[in-house]
Design an enzyme around this catalytic site. Structure first.
Site, PDB file in Angstrom:
ATOM      1  N   GLU A 204       0.220  -1.100  -0.119  1.00  0.00           N
ATOM      2  CA  GLU A 204      -0.188   0.289  -0.147  1.00  0.00           C
ATOM      3  C   GLU A 204       1.033   0.943   0.034  1.00  0.00           C
ATOM      4  O   GLU A 204       0.762   1.792   0.685  1.00  0.00           O
ATOM      5  CB  GLU A 204      -0.579  -0.194   0.890  1.00  0.00           C
ATOM      6  CG  GLU A 204      -2.004  -1.174   0.894  1.00  0.00           C
ATOM      7  CD  GLU A 204      -2.704  -1.522   2.302  1.00  0.00           C
ATOM      8  OE1 GLU A 204      -3.051  -0.454   3.490  1.00  0.00           O
ATOM      9  OE2 GLU A 204      -3.784  -2.103   1.838  1.00  0.00           O
ATOM     10  N   GLU A 322      -5.356  -8.135  -1.946  1.00  0.00           N
ATOM     11  CA  GLU A 322      -6.132  -8.211  -0.491  1.00  0.00           C
ATOM     12  C   GLU A 322      -7.208  -7.610  -0.517  1.00  0.00           C
ATOM     13  O   GLU A 322      -7.243  -6.308  -1.329  1.00  0.00           O
ATOM     14  CB  GLU A 322      -5.110  -7.184   0.620  1.00  0.00           C
ATOM     15  CG  GLU A 322      -5.204  -7.653   1.358  1.00  0.00           C
ATOM     16  CD  GLU A 322      -4.114  -6.163   3.077  1.00  0.00           C
ATOM     17  OE1 GLU A 322      -3.218  -6.323   3.091  1.00  0.00           O
ATOM     18  OE2 GLU A 322      -4.805  -5.633   3.185  1.00  0.00           O
TER      19      GLU A 322
END
Length: 524
Positions: A204, A322
């Protein structure tokens, strides 16, 4: 109708031969079997193991317990059996803290600190260290279960932090990646004969980032460095692990720039994350998971990332690296219950239609959204939905349509085991029964329902215990699913049904069905 009575009546109807003629709404589902519209990987289902310690807390609750990698009992018999049941479940180890994890190997690392809460740390935690003893235990689990293993590497080693406190929204780290610690780990891994399917760089850090971010061109440079390093380490050893990234939320400009800068074949899987249900504390979460209009909004992201790949990186494939539905560890009253399947199974079907190869569920265990219970390891309802998908739904995706109700979702694939096709039907309505008739869009061959003959249809009806969609107990064809005395996953047998009859779908239920006589040329 009282919840318990409703659940009992549904169970009786499912078990005893369903219904009388004219019961429920008639729906025609049309399936195109001449060509496929998309294709997944053979091992589409994936689940994550995260780094979070026990004191990871959100909304005055701490739902991780001992389920983070550093604390997880990797030899728990239920955990082992739950993974083995898939034959080759994909497991991704990564998450928010991975860019603070050092590896206790090689000369570059002298101290091996434990993760602890610290003011000013990324996500409020300090750096941590993975010992080679723990790494050996991880790989023992992988070897025992036959899982396919993706490992997320620390992408921030050697980089310069932004000025602290940051000015405005500046969370961009600068400088080149120091790859030495990762190289030492990879060399050790190869020397031990451990099988790694893929390495993923960072977590991220793309787009606007979460707690930190990298420039797209700099990340491309770092990823190309990783790719070359893995090639150098493996030399003639095979198979060479694939390279994945950027493992974050899709941002068109950032992703397009990254693909263009990285160049051909730098990345195998373009991984992106989705938490499209919003925060786990949202009191409307239970409504969102049953709202087809809300759930459909993420489809644009799936399409956009497929377009980015087509235009800037056709050598790569889209992976959902994810997805937990609700972020900040999920919703405590929803994410581990039957109701979460409305979101989860729908996202599996939807992402597959947009040519996504893999869908990694956050998490295998841990938080409120684990496929397995955080403390008991007992499977939650979504575990069984994932297992049935893995066993029944093949990799070729078929065009599927119905125009009768937005609350009825239908997805079709070639059957995992030939012949025929397998379907997933999701009924988000809490009151309407559906009678589903399946037809071939070309009518080249009559379906079993038209010819009144053929092999029996195999049906798996999943309903919540006592009709309570916020239950974590699941019924298969009216029978409670529970572990055996040996802690094995129970046998999951289909109900065999006359192929000339409609597929009857109860309110608040999921149905997997395999039609052996459906003539789909692309599935031959």
């Amino acid at each position: 109708m009282p919840m318990g009575l409703k659940g009992t009546m549904v169970g009786v109807l499912l078990f005893c031969g369903w219904f009388f003629e004219g019961f429920g709404e008639d729906v025609k589902v049309t399936i195109g079997g001449v060509t496929s519209i998309a294709e997944t990987d053979d091992n589409f289902i994936c689940a994550t193991i995260d780094w979070w310690p026990a004191d990871k807390c959100d909304y005055n609750q701490c739902p991780w317990g001992l389920a983070g990698l550093f604390n997880l009992d990797l030899q728990n018999i239920i955990l082992l059996n739950a993974i083995k049941a898939f034959d080759n479940l994909r497991i991704r180890i990564g998450g928010s803290l991975q860019d603070q994890i050092l590896y206790q190997i090689g000369y570059a690392i002298h101290d091996c600190p434990q993760i602890k809460k610290v003011e000013g740390g990324l996500f409020g935690f300090s750096k941590g260290c993975l010992t080679m003893q723990k790494w050996d235990e991880v790989n023992k689990l992988i070897n025992q279960t036959g899982a396919l293993f993706t490992f997320g590497l620390n992408a921030l080693i050697g980089k310069n932090k932004p000025e602290l406190p940051p000015k405005g929204d500046n969370i961009t780290w600068t400088g080149d990646w120091d790859s030495q610690n990762a190289r030492d780990l990879i060399e050790y891994t190869l020397s031990k004969g451990y099988k790694i399917d893929s390495y993923e760089l960072g977590n991220e850090l793309c787009g606007s980032g979460v707690s930190a971010r990298l420039d797209a061109k700099q990340y491309a440079k770092d990823l190309v460095k990783l790719r070359q390093m893995v090639k150098d380490v493996y030399q003639k050893a095979r198979p060479i692990p694939k390279i994945m990234g950027p493992a974050g939320f899709y941002d068109k400009e950032w992703f397009d720039t990254f693909l263009e800068a990285a160049g051909p074949h730098a990345v195998h899987g373009l991984t992106h994350h989705t938490y499209n249900l919003g925060p786990g504390v949202d009191p409307t979460l239970i409504n969102k998971v049953q709202d087809p209009y809300f759930l459909s909004q993420i489809a644009q992201t799936y399409k956009d990332i497929s377009d980015s790949i087509r235009l800037f990186g056709p050598w790569a494939s889209a992976w959902i690296g994810e997805a937990g539905g609700a972020y900040n560890s999920g919703g405590k009253d929803v994410s581990h219950t039957f109701a979460n399947g409305f979101w989860y199974l729908d996202q599996l079907g939807m992402s597959a239609t947009f040519n996504h190869k893999v869908f990694c569920r956050q998490s295998l265990i841990g938080g409120n959204y684990g496929l397995l219970d955080t403390t008991s390891f007992i499977p939650n309802p979504d575990y069984y939905g994932a297992l049935l998908w893995h066993r029944l739904m093949g990799k070729k995706v078929l065009a599927t349509s119905q125009n009768d109700s937005p609350y009825l979702r239908v997805y079709s694939h070639c059957a995992k085991q030939k012949p025929g096709i397998s379907m997933l039907i999701i009924n988000m309505s809490n009151s309407t029964w559906f009678q589903v008739q399946v037809q071939n869009d070309m009518n080249l061959h009559p379906t079993a329902s038209e010819s009144n003959g053929g092999q029996e249809r195999e049906e798996y009806h999943l309903t919540p215990q006592n009709g309570d969609i916020q239950s974590d107990k699941l019924l298969l064809n009216g029978n409670l699913l529970s572990l055996t005395e040996a802690s094995d996953i129970p046998e999951m047998k289909p109900k065999l049904v006359d192929p000339s009859s409609a597929i009857v779908v109860a309110p608040d239920s999921f149905v997997f069905a395999t039609l052996r006589d459906f003539k789909a040329p692309t599935c031959m």
